[in-house]
Design a protein around this motif. Structure first.
Motif, PDB file in Angstrom:
ATOM      1  N   ARG A 185     -36.466 -14.050  -3.343  1.00  0.00           N
ATOM      2  CA  ARG A 185     -36.106 -15.460  -3.452  1.00  0.00           C
ATOM      3  C   ARG A 185     -36.450 -16.163  -2.137  1.00  0.00           C
ATOM      4  O   ARG A 185     -36.478 -15.550  -1.072  1.00  0.00           O
ATOM      5  CB  ARG A 185     -34.612 -15.649  -3.715  1.00  0.00           C
ATOM      6  N   ASN A 198     -41.687 -25.458  -6.286  1.00  0.00           N
ATOM      7  CA  ASN A 198     -41.084 -24.471  -7.174  1.00  0.00           C
ATOM      8  C   ASN A 198     -39.561 -24.491  -7.121  1.00  0.00           C
ATOM      9  O   ASN A 198     -38.890 -24.103  -8.082  1.00  0.00           O
ATOM     10  CB  ASN A 198     -41.584 -23.067  -6.831  1.00  0.00           C
ATOM     11  N   ALA A 199     -39.019 -24.946  -5.983  1.00  0.00           N
ATOM     12  CA  ALA A 199     -37.565 -25.005  -5.827  1.00  0.00           C
ATOM     13  C   ALA A 199     -36.987 -26.337  -6.303  1.00  0.00           C
ATOM     14  O   ALA A 199     -35.779 -26.566  -6.188  1.00  0.00           O
ATOM     15  CB  ALA A 199     -37.187 -24.778  -4.363  1.00  0.00           C
ATOM     16  N   SER A 240     -36.067 -20.776  -5.097  1.00  0.00           N
ATOM     17  CA  SER A 240     -37.190 -20.480  -5.989  1.00  0.00           C
ATOM     18  C   SER A 240     -37.455 -18.983  -6.019  1.00  0.00           C
ATOM     19  O   SER A 240     -37.015 -18.224  -5.150  1.00  0.00           O
ATOM     20  CB  SER A 240     -38.457 -21.201  -5.508  1.00  0.00           C
ATOM     21  N   ASP A 241     -38.205 -18.569  -7.053  1.00  0.00           N
ATOM     22  CA  ASP A 241     -38.698 -17.205  -7.056  1.00  0.00           C
ATOM     23  C   ASP A 241     -39.949 -17.153  -6.178  1.00  0.00           C
ATOM     24  O   ASP A 241     -40.216 -18.092  -5.419  1.00  0.00           O
ATOM     25  CB  ASP A 241     -38.973 -16.728  -8.489  1.00  0.00           C
ATOM     26  N   VAL A 285     -32.221 -19.185  -9.559  1.00  0.00           N
ATOM     27  CA  VAL A 285     -33.214 -20.148  -9.076  1.00  0.00           C
ATOM     28  C   VAL A 285     -32.962 -21.529  -9.662  1.00  0.00           C
ATOM     29  O   VAL A 285     -32.345 -21.691 -10.711  1.00  0.00           O
ATOM     30  CB  VAL A 285     -34.652 -19.685  -9.413  1.00  0.00           C
ATOM     31  N   ASP A 286     -33.474 -22.545  -8.960  1.00  0.00           N
ATOM     32  CA  ASP A 286     -33.391 -23.924  -9.432  1.00  0.00           C
ATOM     33  C   ASP A 286     -34.585 -24.247 -10.307  1.00  0.00           C
ATOM     34  O   ASP A 286     -35.652 -23.633 -10.166  1.00  0.00           O
ATOM     35  CB  ASP A 286     -33.363 -24.882  -8.236  1.00  0.00           C
ATOM     36  N   PRO A 311     -37.940 -25.708 -11.361  1.00  0.00           N
ATOM     37  CA  PRO A 311     -39.060 -26.201 -10.550  1.00  0.00           C
ATOM     38  C   PRO A 311     -39.409 -27.633 -10.915  1.00  0.00           C
ATOM     39  O   PRO A 311     -39.055 -28.119 -11.991  1.00  0.00           O
ATOM     40  CB  PRO A 311     -40.202 -25.248 -10.902  1.00  0.00           C
TER      41      PRO A 311
END
Length: 358
Positions: free
Chosen positions: A77, A154-155, A32-33, A188-189, A191
């Motif tokens: 990250r 978020n991830a 995630s960010d 990132v993935d 969310p």
């Protein structure tokens, strides 16, 4: 060089990191960010309401909890990882329904997860660093001002549910979370952008102490996990009868969650129950002397509460158990224990059984 590598093959690098994580026993990894603005607002409102009770550390460190780059400068990250912990052992509901048994939250029946998960995270971070030759990595496991569930949501690892726990649609909620903060600009993935609790409120309805103010909002001051683990003093007499036989933590809101039918059993041998603590009698545990307690809880998260609060919690559970000569005798033997906290709760338990301090 790092930017070029990630720009050209960042997805392949994340795939490789996931493979390493799986080798280390993690069930899932998401990237995630560091934007937690929405969660920061919720946290500030929750703290302002006083729902944290004695957990003053929840408000410490300013905004570092919700702004990863302030906790670890350079972070852009966060790798969030999930490790399942539900193991074989006595059926939880059967233990809860037997007033002579001691219920201990399933997450703490084996080895202290902090040590095991932190070690694996460190191994993963080292492997990434050795592969790339540089980069900064900092691992956390419930040990620093980190919004774990927010980062996990978020991830894409799940959603923060009505019971305020993270739920994964393929694995329920019986898992630990850990994080690696890094300055690597990994892709990132997606969310978790929706919650799948629907109209279900089984977790809210089952709570023994009515600790939920409403969906997604917990007043920790009434939560049995907080009362038996975090709360250091006398427990409100009005809440004691509601605690039943729960002496360390509470799993009720997980046990009734429909999503936990998808929970995966852990493969970690260290999370298996030790010393029969998944199915122990209240009297057996209450009669442990401090030396026995220290030996039987070595390497366990149970150590967090110390022997004094161990006796406090057990005294409450014995006060809630059916009256018997054995229970009264055990409580009377502890009536003069050199701790006002223990004495108070033992006295309360004896009164519940209509017995006097001998």
């Amino acid at each position: 060089m790092t930017e070029n590598l990630l720009a050209n093959d960042g997805g392949a690098l994340v795939a490789q990191i996931r493979a390493w994580a799986k080798e280390l026993g993690f069930a899932q990894l998401g990237v995630s960010d560091i934007d937690l603005a929405e969660h920061e607002t919720y946290l500030q409102r929750w703290l302002a309401a006083g729902y944290q009770g004695q957990m003053q550390w929840m408000g410490d460190h300013g905004s570092k909890r919700s702004r990863p780059e302030e906790l670890v400068p350079g972070t852009c990250r966060v790798l969030t990882l999930r490790m399942d912990y539900l193991s074989d052992g006595a059926e939880p509901m059967a233990v809860l329904e037997d007033p002579h048994k001691a219920y201990i939250a399933r997450y703490t029946l084996g080895r202290d997860y902090h040590k095991l998960v932190r070690k694996r995270l460190a191994q993963l971070a080292k492997r990434i660093e050795e592969h790339l030759g540089h980069g900064r990595y900092r691992a956390f496991v419930d040990s620093a001002p980190v919004l774990e569930r927010a980062l996990a949501e978020n991830a894409g690892l799940g959603w923060i549910a009505k019971n305020t726990m993270l739920i994964n649609q393929d694995a329920g909620s019986w898992f630990f979370l850990g994080e690696i903060y890094t300055d690597l600009p990994l892709p990132v993935d997606p969310p978790q952008d929706s919650k799948h609790c629907g109209s279900c409120q089984a977790c809210l309805d089952i709570c023994p102490t009515n600790a939920f103010v409403g969906p997604f909002e917990l007043d920790a001051r009434r939560c049995i996990s907080y009362l038996t683990i975090e709360h250091k003093g006398s427990i409100d007499p009005e809440l004691r009868p509601l605690m039943g036989n729960r002496i360390f933590g509470c799993d009720d809101c997980q046990l009734v969650c429909p999503w936990n039918k998808f929970a995966q059993p852990t493969k970690e041998q260290d999370f298996r129950p030790r010393h029969g603590l998944d199915d122990s009698d209240l009297l057996t545990l209450f009669n442990w002397d401090e030396e026995t307690w220290a030996a039987r809880t070595e390497g366990s998260a149970l150590r967090r509460i110390g022997y004094e609060r161990w006796l406090r919690n057990l005294a409450i559970a014995l006060g809630n158990a059916p009256t018997s000569a054995a229970i009264i005798e055990a409580l009377q033997r502890r009536a003069a224990y050199p701790s006002e906290l223990v004495q108070e709760h033992v006295s309360w338990a004896l009164e519940r059984h209509g017995a006097a301090i001998s």
